[in-house]
Design a protein around this motif. Structure first.
Motif, PDB file in Angstrom:
ATOM      1  N   SER A  16       0.820  -1.209   0.000  1.00  0.00           N
ATOM      2  CA  SER A  16       0.000   0.000   0.000  1.00  0.00           C
ATOM      3  C   SER A  16       0.856   1.263   0.000  1.00  0.00           C
ATOM      4  CB  SER A  16      -0.926   0.006   1.223  1.00  0.00           C
ATOM      5  OG  SER A  16      -1.872  -1.036   1.133  1.00  0.00           O
ATOM      6  N   ALA A  17       2.102   1.122   0.401  1.00  0.00           N
ATOM      7  CA  ALA A  17       3.001   2.275   0.445  1.00  0.00           C
ATOM      8  C   ALA A  17       3.564   2.635  -0.927  1.00  0.00           C
ATOM      9  CB  ALA A  17       4.150   1.997   1.414  1.00  0.00           C
ATOM     10  N   VAL A  18       3.375   1.757  -1.924  1.00  0.00           N
ATOM     11  CA  VAL A  18       3.836   2.069  -3.275  1.00  0.00           C
ATOM     12  C   VAL A  18       2.946   3.163  -3.849  1.00  0.00           C
ATOM     13  CG1 VAL A  18       4.269   1.166  -5.591  1.00  0.00           C
ATOM     14  CG2 VAL A  18       4.698  -0.273  -3.586  1.00  0.00           C
ATOM     15  N   ALA A  19       3.551   4.173  -4.417  1.00  0.00           N
ATOM     16  CA  ALA A  19       2.819   5.360  -4.855  1.00  0.00           C
ATOM     17  C   ALA A  19       1.854   5.048  -5.992  1.00  0.00           C
ATOM     18  CB  ALA A  19       3.811   6.433  -5.296  1.00  0.00           C
ATOM     19  N   PRO A  20       0.726   5.729  -6.026  1.00  0.00           N
ATOM     20  CA  PRO A  20      -0.182   5.589  -7.166  1.00  0.00           C
ATOM     21  C   PRO A  20       0.540   5.963  -8.460  1.00  0.00           C
ATOM     22  CG  PRO A  20      -1.228   6.829  -5.389  1.00  0.00           C
ATOM     23  CD  PRO A  20       0.221   6.694  -5.022  1.00  0.00           C
ATOM     24  N   GLY A  21       0.326   5.152  -9.473  1.00  0.00           N
ATOM     25  CA  GLY A  21       0.976   5.420 -10.751  1.00  0.00           C
ATOM     26  C   GLY A  21       2.336   4.787 -10.904  1.00  0.00           C
ATOM     27  N   GLU A  22       2.969   4.348  -9.799  1.00  0.00           N
ATOM     28  CA  GLU A  22       4.272   3.688  -9.902  1.00  0.00           C
ATOM     29  C   GLU A  22       4.059   2.211 -10.216  1.00  0.00           C
ATOM     30  OE1 GLU A  22       8.338   2.768  -7.303  1.00  0.00           O
ATOM     31  OE2 GLU A  22       6.695   3.911  -6.407  1.00  0.00           O
ATOM     32  N   PRO A  23       4.563   1.720 -11.351  1.00  0.00           N
ATOM     33  CA  PRO A  23       4.361   0.318 -11.680  1.00  0.00           C
ATOM     34  C   PRO A  23       4.879  -0.598 -10.568  1.00  0.00           C
ATOM     35  CG  PRO A  23       5.193   1.506 -13.587  1.00  0.00           C
ATOM     36  CD  PRO A  23       5.280   2.445 -12.414  1.00  0.00           C
ATOM     37  N   ARG A  81      -2.758  -5.293 -14.292  1.00  0.00           N
ATOM     38  CA  ARG A  81      -2.783  -4.476 -15.508  1.00  0.00           C
ATOM     39  C   ARG A  81      -2.115  -5.227 -16.666  1.00  0.00           C
ATOM     40  NH1 ARG A  81      -2.419   1.179 -16.049  1.00  0.00           N
ATOM     41  NH2 ARG A  81      -3.486   1.241 -14.029  1.00  0.00           N
ATOM     42  N   ARG A  82      -0.951  -5.844 -16.386  1.00  0.00           N
ATOM     43  CA  ARG A  82      -0.251  -6.637 -17.383  1.00  0.00           C
ATOM     44  C   ARG A  82       0.347  -7.863 -16.693  1.00  0.00           C
ATOM     45  NH1 ARG A  82       1.600  -4.580 -22.185  1.00  0.00           N
ATOM     46  NH2 ARG A  82       2.172  -6.744 -22.529  1.00  0.00           N
ATOM     47  N   ILE A  83       0.663  -8.883 -17.496  1.00  0.00           N
ATOM     48  CA  ILE A  83       1.229 -10.125 -16.970  1.00  0.00           C
ATOM     49  C   ILE A  83       2.457 -10.488 -17.794  1.00  0.00           C
ATOM     50  CG2 ILE A  83       0.823 -12.603 -16.620  1.00  0.00           C
ATOM     51  CD1 ILE A  83      -2.202 -11.787 -16.318  1.00  0.00           C
ATOM     52  N   VAL A  84       3.534 -10.792 -17.106  1.00  0.00           N
ATOM     53  CA  VAL A  84       4.758 -11.282 -17.747  1.00  0.00           C
ATOM     54  C   VAL A  84       4.897 -12.757 -17.393  1.00  0.00           C
ATOM     55  CG1 VAL A  84       7.271 -11.122 -17.836  1.00  0.00           C
ATOM     56  CG2 VAL A  84       5.896  -9.035 -17.684  1.00  0.00           C
ATOM     57  N   THR A  85       5.112 -13.602 -18.391  1.00  0.00           N
ATOM     58  CA  THR A  85       5.376 -15.021 -18.160  1.00  0.00           C
ATOM     59  C   THR A  85       6.766 -15.355 -18.677  1.00  0.00           C
ATOM     60  OG1 THR A  85       4.604 -15.931 -20.282  1.00  0.00           O
ATOM     61  CG2 THR A  85       2.923 -15.444 -18.613  1.00  0.00           C
ATOM     62  N   VAL A  86       7.298 -16.468 -18.205  1.00  0.00           N
ATOM     63  CA  VAL A  86       8.674 -16.827 -18.565  1.00  0.00           C
ATOM     64  C   VAL A  86       8.747 -17.786 -19.746  1.00  0.00           C
ATOM     65  CG1 VAL A  86       9.442 -16.445 -16.195  1.00  0.00           C
ATOM     66  CG2 VAL A  86       8.782 -18.754 -16.909  1.00  0.00           C
ATOM     67  N   ARG A 115      -2.969   0.875  -4.684  1.00  0.00           N
ATOM     68  CA  ARG A 115      -3.134   2.049  -5.534  1.00  0.00           C
ATOM     69  C   ARG A 115      -2.252   1.992  -6.777  1.00  0.00           C
ATOM     70  NH1 ARG A 115      -1.612   6.767  -1.715  1.00  0.00           N
ATOM     71  NH2 ARG A 115       0.091   5.309  -1.266  1.00  0.00           N
ATOM     72  N   ALA A 116      -1.215   1.178  -6.748  1.00  0.00           N
ATOM     73  CA  ALA A 116      -0.272   1.127  -7.866  1.00  0.00           C
ATOM     74  C   ALA A 116      -0.772   0.170  -8.950  1.00  0.00           C
ATOM     75  CB  ALA A 116       1.092   0.661  -7.354  1.00  0.00           C
ATOM     76  N   PRO A 117      -0.460   0.442 -10.220  1.00  0.00           N
ATOM     77  CA  PRO A 117      -0.799  -0.490 -11.306  1.00  0.00           C
ATOM     78  C   PRO A 117       0.092  -1.731 -11.230  1.00  0.00           C
ATOM     79  CG  PRO A 117       0.487   1.343 -12.160  1.00  0.00           C
ATOM     80  CD  PRO A 117       0.209   1.662 -10.723  1.00  0.00           C
ATOM     81  N   ILE A 118      -0.505  -2.897 -11.332  1.00  0.00           N
ATOM     82  CA  ILE A 118       0.199  -4.145 -11.053  1.00  0.00           C
ATOM     83  C   ILE A 118       0.614  -4.870 -12.330  1.00  0.00           C
ATOM     84  CG2 ILE A 118      -0.041  -6.453 -10.031  1.00  0.00           C
ATOM     85  CD1 ILE A 118      -2.006  -5.146  -8.020  1.00  0.00           C
ATOM     86  N   ILE A 119       1.852  -5.325 -12.311  1.00  0.00           N
ATOM     87  CA  ILE A 119       2.373  -6.246 -13.331  1.00  0.00           C
ATOM     88  C   ILE A 119       2.684  -7.554 -12.618  1.00  0.00           C
ATOM     89  CG2 ILE A 119       4.194  -6.704 -15.012  1.00  0.00           C
ATOM     90  CD1 ILE A 119       4.630  -3.605 -15.075  1.00  0.00           C
ATOM     91  N   ALA A 120       1.994  -8.616 -12.978  1.00  0.00           N
ATOM     92  CA  ALA A 120       2.224  -9.914 -12.350  1.00  0.00           C
ATOM     93  C   ALA A 120       3.294 -10.677 -13.129  1.00  0.00           C
ATOM     94  CB  ALA A 120       0.931 -10.733 -12.312  1.00  0.00           C
ATOM     95  N   LEU A 121       4.282 -11.196 -12.414  1.00  0.00           N
ATOM     96  CA  LEU A 121       5.329 -12.017 -13.030  1.00  0.00           C
ATOM     97  C   LEU A 121       5.057 -13.472 -12.675  1.00  0.00           C
ATOM     98  CD1 LEU A 121       8.022 -12.628 -14.414  1.00  0.00           C
ATOM     99  CD2 LEU A 121       9.175 -12.016 -12.280  1.00  0.00           C
ATOM    100  N   VAL A 122       4.676 -14.281 -13.659  1.00  0.00           N
ATOM    101  CA  VAL A 122       4.269 -15.667 -13.406  1.00  0.00           C
ATOM    102  C   VAL A 122       5.339 -16.615 -13.929  1.00  0.00           C
ATOM    103  CG1 VAL A 122       2.497 -17.424 -13.766  1.00  0.00           C
ATOM    104  CG2 VAL A 122       1.843 -15.000 -13.563  1.00  0.00           C
ATOM    105  N   HIS A 123       6.008 -17.309 -13.018  1.00  0.00           N
ATOM    106  CA  HIS A 123       6.973 -18.341 -13.408  1.00  0.00           C
ATOM    107  C   HIS A 123       6.238 -19.618 -13.815  1.00  0.00           C
ATOM    108  CE1 HIS A 123      10.357 -15.926 -11.947  1.00  0.00           C
ATOM    109  NE2 HIS A 123       9.600 -15.631 -10.906  1.00  0.00           N
ATOM    110  N   HIS A 124       5.309 -20.041 -12.983  1.00  0.00           N
ATOM    111  CA  HIS A 124       4.359 -21.103 -13.345  1.00  0.00           C
ATOM    112  C   HIS A 124       3.193 -21.024 -12.364  1.00  0.00           C
ATOM    113  CE1 HIS A 124       5.186 -23.888  -9.977  1.00  0.00           C
ATOM    114  NE2 HIS A 124       6.440 -23.532 -10.105  1.00  0.00           N
ATOM    115  N   PRO A 125       2.003 -21.461 -12.765  1.00  0.00           N
ATOM    116  CA  PRO A 125       0.850 -21.382 -11.865  1.00  0.00           C
ATOM    117  C   PRO A 125       1.099 -22.142 -10.568  1.00  0.00           C
ATOM    118  CG  PRO A 125       0.119 -21.795 -14.106  1.00  0.00           C
ATOM    119  CD  PRO A 125       1.618 -21.944 -14.106  1.00  0.00           C
ATOM    120  N   LEU A 126       0.747 -21.539  -9.454  1.00  0.00           N
ATOM    121  CA  LEU A 126       0.990 -22.154  -8.152  1.00  0.00           C
ATOM    122  C   LEU A 126       0.237 -23.461  -7.988  1.00  0.00           C
ATOM    123  CD1 LEU A 126       0.782 -18.978  -5.862  1.00  0.00           C
ATOM    124  CD2 LEU A 126       2.840 -20.098  -6.743  1.00  0.00           C
TER     125      LEU A 126
END
Length: 348
Positions: free
Chosen positions: A61-68, A125-130, A88-99
């Motif tokens: 929650s301490a990550v600033a709004p707008g900071e990826p 917002r976006r997802i990065v996979t390996v 509040r920050a826009p999220i990019i999920a980094l997925v190595h493999h589904p848990l």
């Protein structure tokens, strides 16, 4: 420089593929105009305590709004949707493999993780996979639109070619001793091959799963192979490089892999490979460099290893193909560059 936060659970210095990926990307993002800072999360993920979830909520929650905000999937997939919605920050999920595809999970927990991860991914917002295979799984099983995902395969450092030609033949497996790595199945597969002259080294953390470690020791005891199999435990990068350099062939019996960084590391040394088709592993190593078998099939794994042990000409041809493929693998700069592009897009 675009500021960004990279939230990672646990000890980032641990010698696992996922943490190696995170470390290397963090170090290189500034080269692509992203001032990424490491945000440490509790190490209990993906089985967080209520207290650790509260701590996580406060940190993020301490990550600033707008900071990826990039969140490693080891934590993100286990986060409650309500916690994520409050960020509040826009999220990019980094997925190595589904848990939920981790081996050894009880069915109720598997279903719980699937539901949690599906809900979490819908909020990113976006997802990065390996790997492409992981992206395909997220699209088909989790309903993630392909347009929302970017594949950033792990980089591979260039290395000298392994010389091979040892007697006994030195077989190598690398990865933490956890159920998904299926080292007990590997030992059982080697049992019918006692007439061949070989030794196996298993390199990786041994403190992740008492169940998997016990199963490995039991397999070694029951097959009578304790004198041929060495559990080397975790090692530093220099020692790991020495293991690769000394090997004649690389074995990966995993039930599932999101990418299989160790396969790329083996190809960078020109090692012949025997691996499974679990997850992305079948795509990571080309067919002429690897003999591939179904995951969990000890008989097929034994037959494949037997072919490699008994045919020096086959080992040479597989080694040549592995070395050629290893020279074409992406570097870590390629990986970081793709992730930096996603961060800049999210930052607007």
């Amino acid at each position: 420089m675009i500021p960004a936060a990279f939230a990672i659970p646990g000890d980032i210095d641990l010698p696992t593929g996922g943490y190696t990926y995170d470390r290397r990307v963090l170090a290189l993002l500034p080269s692509f105009g992203v001032a990424a800072r490491h945000v440490a999360l509790p190490g209990s993920f993906p089985e967080p305590t209520p207290g650790d979830l509260a701590v996580t909520a406060g940190i993020l929650s301490a990550v600033a709004p707008g900071e990826p905000l990039i969140i490693d999937g080891l934590a993100y997939g286990a986060m409650p949707a309500d916690l994520i919605k409050d960020l509040r920050a826009p999220i990019i999920a980094l997925v190595h493999h589904p848990l939920c595809l981790e081996a050894g999970l009880a069915e109720p927990r598997r279903r719980q993780l699937y539901a949690s991860e599906k809900a979490a991914l819908a909020l990113a917002r976006r997802i990065v996979t390996v790997s492409r295979a992981t992206a395909e799984t997220l699209a088909s099983d989790f309903g993630v639109p392909a347009s929302q995902m970017t594949v950033a395969e792990p980089g591979t450092d260039r290395a000298d070619r392994a010389a091979g030609g040892n007697r006994p033949l030195r077989l190598l497996a690398v990865g933490s001793v956890v159920p998904r790595k299926a080292y007990d199945i590997l030992v059982c597969a080697l049992a019918p091959l006692k007439d061949h002259d070989w030794r196996l080294s298993i390199v990786g953390a041994t403190d992740r799963s008492t169940e998997a470690l016990a199963a490995l020791h039991a397999a070694m005891r029951d097959t009578g192979l304790a004198d041929r199999v060495t559990i080397a435990g975790p090692v530093n990068q220099d020692a790991l490089a020495e293991h690769y350099a000394a090997a004649d062939a690389f074995l990966m019996p995993s039930l599932y892999e999101g990418y299989g960084m160790v396969l790329a590391e083996a190809m960078a040394r020109g090692l012949p490979i025997v691996c499974t088709t679990g997850g992305a592993a079948a795509d990571t190593a080309p067919d002429d460099a690897a003999i591939k078998v179904p995951p969990g099939d000890a008989g097929a794994l034994s037959a494949a290893i037997g072919r490699v042990l008994s045919d020096a000409s086959l080992r040479r041809s597989m080694s040549d193909a592995s070395w050629a493929a290893g020279q074409k693998l992406p570097g870590w700069g390629d990986t970081a560059g793709k992730i930096a592009a996603v961060i800049k897009e999210v930052a607007g």
